[in-house]
Design a protein around this motif. Sequence first.
Motif, PDB file in Angstrom:
ATOM      1  N   LEU A 167       0.831  -1.211   0.000  1.00  0.00           N
ATOM      2  CA  LEU A 167       0.000   0.000   0.000  1.00  0.00           C
ATOM      3  C   LEU A 167       0.864   1.259   0.000  1.00  0.00           C
ATOM      4  O   LEU A 167       0.934   1.978   0.989  1.00  0.00           O
ATOM      5  CB  LEU A 167      -0.914   0.013   1.233  1.00  0.00           C
ATOM      6  CG  LEU A 167      -2.182  -0.815   1.158  1.00  0.00           C
ATOM      7  CD1 LEU A 167      -2.879  -0.831   2.500  1.00  0.00           C
ATOM      8  CD2 LEU A 167      -3.108  -0.303   0.085  1.00  0.00           C
ATOM      9  N   PRO A 168       1.503   1.554  -1.125  1.00  0.00           N
ATOM     10  CA  PRO A 168       2.239   2.819  -1.204  1.00  0.00           C
ATOM     11  C   PRO A 168       1.236   3.981  -1.196  1.00  0.00           C
ATOM     12  O   PRO A 168       0.040   3.773  -1.428  1.00  0.00           O
ATOM     13  CB  PRO A 168       2.985   2.720  -2.529  1.00  0.00           C
ATOM     14  CG  PRO A 168       2.236   1.726  -3.335  1.00  0.00           C
ATOM     15  CD  PRO A 168       1.599   0.791  -2.361  1.00  0.00           C
ATOM     16  N   PRO A 169       1.689   5.188  -0.923  1.00  0.00           N
ATOM     17  CA  PRO A 169       0.767   6.330  -0.834  1.00  0.00           C
ATOM     18  C   PRO A 169      -0.156   6.507  -2.043  1.00  0.00           C
ATOM     19  O   PRO A 169      -1.327   6.843  -1.893  1.00  0.00           O
ATOM     20  CB  PRO A 169       1.709   7.528  -0.688  1.00  0.00           C
ATOM     21  CG  PRO A 169       2.935   6.963  -0.063  1.00  0.00           C
ATOM     22  CD  PRO A 169       3.064   5.567  -0.611  1.00  0.00           C
ATOM     23  N   ASP A 170       0.356   6.243  -3.243  1.00  0.00           N
ATOM     24  CA  ASP A 170      -0.483   6.383  -4.443  1.00  0.00           C
ATOM     25  C   ASP A 170      -1.643   5.391  -4.442  1.00  0.00           C
ATOM     26  O   ASP A 170      -2.759   5.732  -4.817  1.00  0.00           O
ATOM     27  CB  ASP A 170       0.348   6.186  -5.717  1.00  0.00           C
ATOM     28  CG  ASP A 170       1.355   7.287  -5.936  1.00  0.00           C
ATOM     29  OD1 ASP A 170       1.194   8.364  -5.328  1.00  0.00           O
ATOM     30  OD2 ASP A 170       2.307   7.069  -6.707  1.00  0.00           O
ATOM     31  N   ARG A 171      -1.361   4.176  -4.023  1.00  0.00           N
ATOM     32  CA  ARG A 171      -2.423   3.160  -3.987  1.00  0.00           C
ATOM     33  C   ARG A 171      -3.424   3.462  -2.867  1.00  0.00           C
ATOM     34  O   ARG A 171      -4.624   3.259  -3.041  1.00  0.00           O
ATOM     35  CB  ARG A 171      -1.839   1.765  -3.796  1.00  0.00           C
ATOM     36  CG  ARG A 171      -2.926   0.704  -3.863  1.00  0.00           C
ATOM     37  CD  ARG A 171      -2.413  -0.671  -4.170  1.00  0.00           C
ATOM     38  NE  ARG A 171      -3.539  -1.575  -4.311  1.00  0.00           N
ATOM     39  CZ  ARG A 171      -3.572  -2.784  -3.798  1.00  0.00           C
ATOM     40  NH1 ARG A 171      -2.529  -3.255  -3.129  1.00  0.00           N
ATOM     41  NH2 ARG A 171      -4.636  -3.552  -3.957  1.00  0.00           N
ATOM     42  N   ILE A 172      -2.938   3.957  -1.737  1.00  0.00           N
ATOM     43  CA  ILE A 172      -3.836   4.339  -0.654  1.00  0.00           C
ATOM     44  C   ILE A 172      -4.796   5.423  -1.152  1.00  0.00           C
ATOM     45  O   ILE A 172      -6.004   5.347  -0.931  1.00  0.00           O
ATOM     46  CB  ILE A 172      -3.052   4.831   0.577  1.00  0.00           C
ATOM     47  CG1 ILE A 172      -2.298   3.674   1.231  1.00  0.00           C
ATOM     48  CG2 ILE A 172      -3.979   5.482   1.594  1.00  0.00           C
ATOM     49  CD1 ILE A 172      -1.346   4.099   2.331  1.00  0.00           C
ATOM     50  N   LYS A 173      -4.247   6.396  -1.846  1.00  0.00           N
ATOM     51  CA  LYS A 173      -5.066   7.488  -2.384  1.00  0.00           C
ATOM     52  C   LYS A 173      -6.099   6.960  -3.374  1.00  0.00           C
ATOM     53  O   LYS A 173      -7.268   7.351  -3.343  1.00  0.00           O
ATOM     54  CB  LYS A 173      -4.162   8.527  -3.051  1.00  0.00           C
ATOM     55  CG  LYS A 173      -4.866   9.768  -3.496  1.00  0.00           C
ATOM     56  CD  LYS A 173      -3.880  10.786  -4.038  1.00  0.00           C
ATOM     57  CE  LYS A 173      -4.599  12.054  -4.469  1.00  0.00           C
ATOM     58  NZ  LYS A 173      -3.670  13.048  -4.971  1.00  0.00           N
ATOM     59  N   LEU A 174      -5.680   6.063  -4.246  1.00  0.00           N
ATOM     60  CA  LEU A 174      -6.581   5.488  -5.242  1.00  0.00           C
ATOM     61  C   LEU A 174      -7.679   4.657  -4.579  1.00  0.00           C
ATOM     62  O   LEU A 174      -8.863   4.801  -4.899  1.00  0.00           O
ATOM     63  CB  LEU A 174      -5.792   4.628  -6.233  1.00  0.00           C
ATOM     64  CG  LEU A 174      -6.610   3.944  -7.317  1.00  0.00           C
ATOM     65  CD1 LEU A 174      -7.193   5.001  -8.260  1.00  0.00           C
ATOM     66  CD2 LEU A 174      -5.740   2.966  -8.089  1.00  0.00           C
ATOM     67  N   MET A 175      -7.290   3.809  -3.637  1.00  0.00           N
ATOM     68  CA  MET A 175      -8.265   2.942  -2.974  1.00  0.00           C
ATOM     69  C   MET A 175      -9.224   3.732  -2.079  1.00  0.00           C
ATOM     70  O   MET A 175     -10.360   3.317  -1.863  1.00  0.00           O
ATOM     71  CB  MET A 175      -7.553   1.867  -2.145  1.00  0.00           C
ATOM     72  CG  MET A 175      -6.871   0.806  -2.981  1.00  0.00           C
ATOM     73  SD  MET A 175      -6.038  -0.434  -1.973  1.00  0.00           S
ATOM     74  CE  MET A 175      -7.436  -1.314  -1.276  1.00  0.00           C
ATOM     75  N   SER A 176      -8.780   4.864  -1.566  1.00  0.00           N
ATOM     76  CA  SER A 176      -9.594   5.667  -0.649  1.00  0.00           C
ATOM     77  C   SER A 176     -10.385   6.760  -1.354  1.00  0.00           C
ATOM     78  O   SER A 176     -11.064   7.542  -0.692  1.00  0.00           O
ATOM     79  CB  SER A 176      -8.687   6.309   0.403  1.00  0.00           C
ATOM     80  OG  SER A 176      -8.018   5.327   1.143  1.00  0.00           O
ATOM     81  N   ARG A 177     -10.301   6.814  -2.659  1.00  0.00           N
ATOM     82  CA  ARG A 177     -10.938   7.892  -3.411  1.00  0.00           C
ATOM     83  C   ARG A 177     -12.426   8.037  -3.100  1.00  0.00           C
ATOM     84  O   ARG A 177     -12.915   9.138  -2.833  1.00  0.00           O
ATOM     85  CB  ARG A 177     -10.716   7.693  -4.902  1.00  0.00           C
ATOM     86  CG  ARG A 177     -11.244   8.834  -5.754  1.00  0.00           C
ATOM     87  CD  ARG A 177     -11.005   8.616  -7.236  1.00  0.00           C
ATOM     88  NE  ARG A 177     -11.499   7.307  -7.633  1.00  0.00           N
ATOM     89  CZ  ARG A 177     -10.857   6.486  -8.448  1.00  0.00           C
ATOM     90  NH1 ARG A 177      -9.713   6.825  -8.972  1.00  0.00           N
ATOM     91  NH2 ARG A 177     -11.359   5.307  -8.759  1.00  0.00           N
ATOM     92  N   ASP A 178     -13.170   6.928  -3.121  1.00  0.00           N
ATOM     93  CA  ASP A 178     -14.611   7.002  -2.852  1.00  0.00           C
ATOM     94  C   ASP A 178     -14.887   7.502  -1.439  1.00  0.00           C
ATOM     95  O   ASP A 178     -15.792   8.312  -1.221  1.00  0.00           O
ATOM     96  CB  ASP A 178     -15.273   5.639  -3.057  1.00  0.00           C
ATOM     97  CG  ASP A 178     -15.294   5.222  -4.524  1.00  0.00           C
ATOM     98  OD1 ASP A 178     -15.163   6.108  -5.391  1.00  0.00           O
ATOM     99  OD2 ASP A 178     -15.443   4.007  -4.788  1.00  0.00           O
ATOM    100  N   ALA A 179     -14.107   7.030  -0.478  1.00  0.00           N
ATOM    101  CA  ALA A 179     -14.280   7.474   0.907  1.00  0.00           C
ATOM    102  C   ALA A 179     -13.947   8.952   1.041  1.00  0.00           C
ATOM    103  O   ALA A 179     -14.630   9.682   1.771  1.00  0.00           O
ATOM    104  CB  ALA A 179     -13.394   6.639   1.841  1.00  0.00           C
ATOM    105  N   ASP A 180     -12.925   9.398   0.338  1.00  0.00           N
ATOM    106  CA  ASP A 180     -12.543  10.814   0.389  1.00  0.00           C
ATOM    107  C   ASP A 180     -13.643  11.700  -0.202  1.00  0.00           C
ATOM    108  O   ASP A 180     -13.951  12.756   0.344  1.00  0.00           O
ATOM    109  CB  ASP A 180     -11.221  11.047  -0.355  1.00  0.00           C
ATOM    110  CG  ASP A 180     -10.041  10.385   0.333  1.00  0.00           C
ATOM    111  OD1 ASP A 180     -10.150  10.033   1.526  1.00  0.00           O
ATOM    112  OD2 ASP A 180      -9.005  10.205  -0.332  1.00  0.00           O
ATOM    113  N   GLU A 181     -14.221  11.243  -1.313  1.00  0.00           N
ATOM    114  CA  GLU A 181     -15.311  12.004  -1.923  1.00  0.00           C
ATOM    115  C   GLU A 181     -16.515  12.062  -0.990  1.00  0.00           C
ATOM    116  O   GLU A 181     -17.153  13.106  -0.840  1.00  0.00           O
ATOM    117  CB  GLU A 181     -15.698  11.381  -3.272  1.00  0.00           C
ATOM    118  CG  GLU A 181     -14.645  11.578  -4.341  1.00  0.00           C
ATOM    119  CD  GLU A 181     -14.918  10.773  -5.606  1.00  0.00           C
ATOM    120  OE1 GLU A 181     -15.962  10.079  -5.676  1.00  0.00           O
ATOM    121  OE2 GLU A 181     -14.074  10.834  -6.522  1.00  0.00           O
TER     122      GLU A 181
END
Length: 119
Positions: A62-76
Amino acid sequence: ERRALLKKLIDDLPTMDVRPFVQVVDNIVTALGDTARGEFDPALGDMTNKLLQLNRDVHDLLPPDRIKLMSRDADEWAAEQKKKLMEQRKVTQQRLKAARETQEYEKEFTPRGETERMT
């Protein structure tokens, strides 16, 4: 084998759980002791190396880029919730302001009852 299982677990993580999962692993490893000097709680014994390996594997998978990608829906979703909360807060503040102004008005112009006018 453990890493493959961890990869499968990470791949299936719900979007809301990605960052908390990484944070929990980081907190556990941080609580082990002063890793910079290699001072670990001896009561943990063999678990220390396994936990350190888990931390390395989680950060590899889970590098930072993948964390950001996987968390996109939660962030929105979180951004939308924050927007709604701020709108509700603004409405509440407007209502409180109007209530304060109304109370001021009522104090200045208190209507008198019939008995007070006759006396």
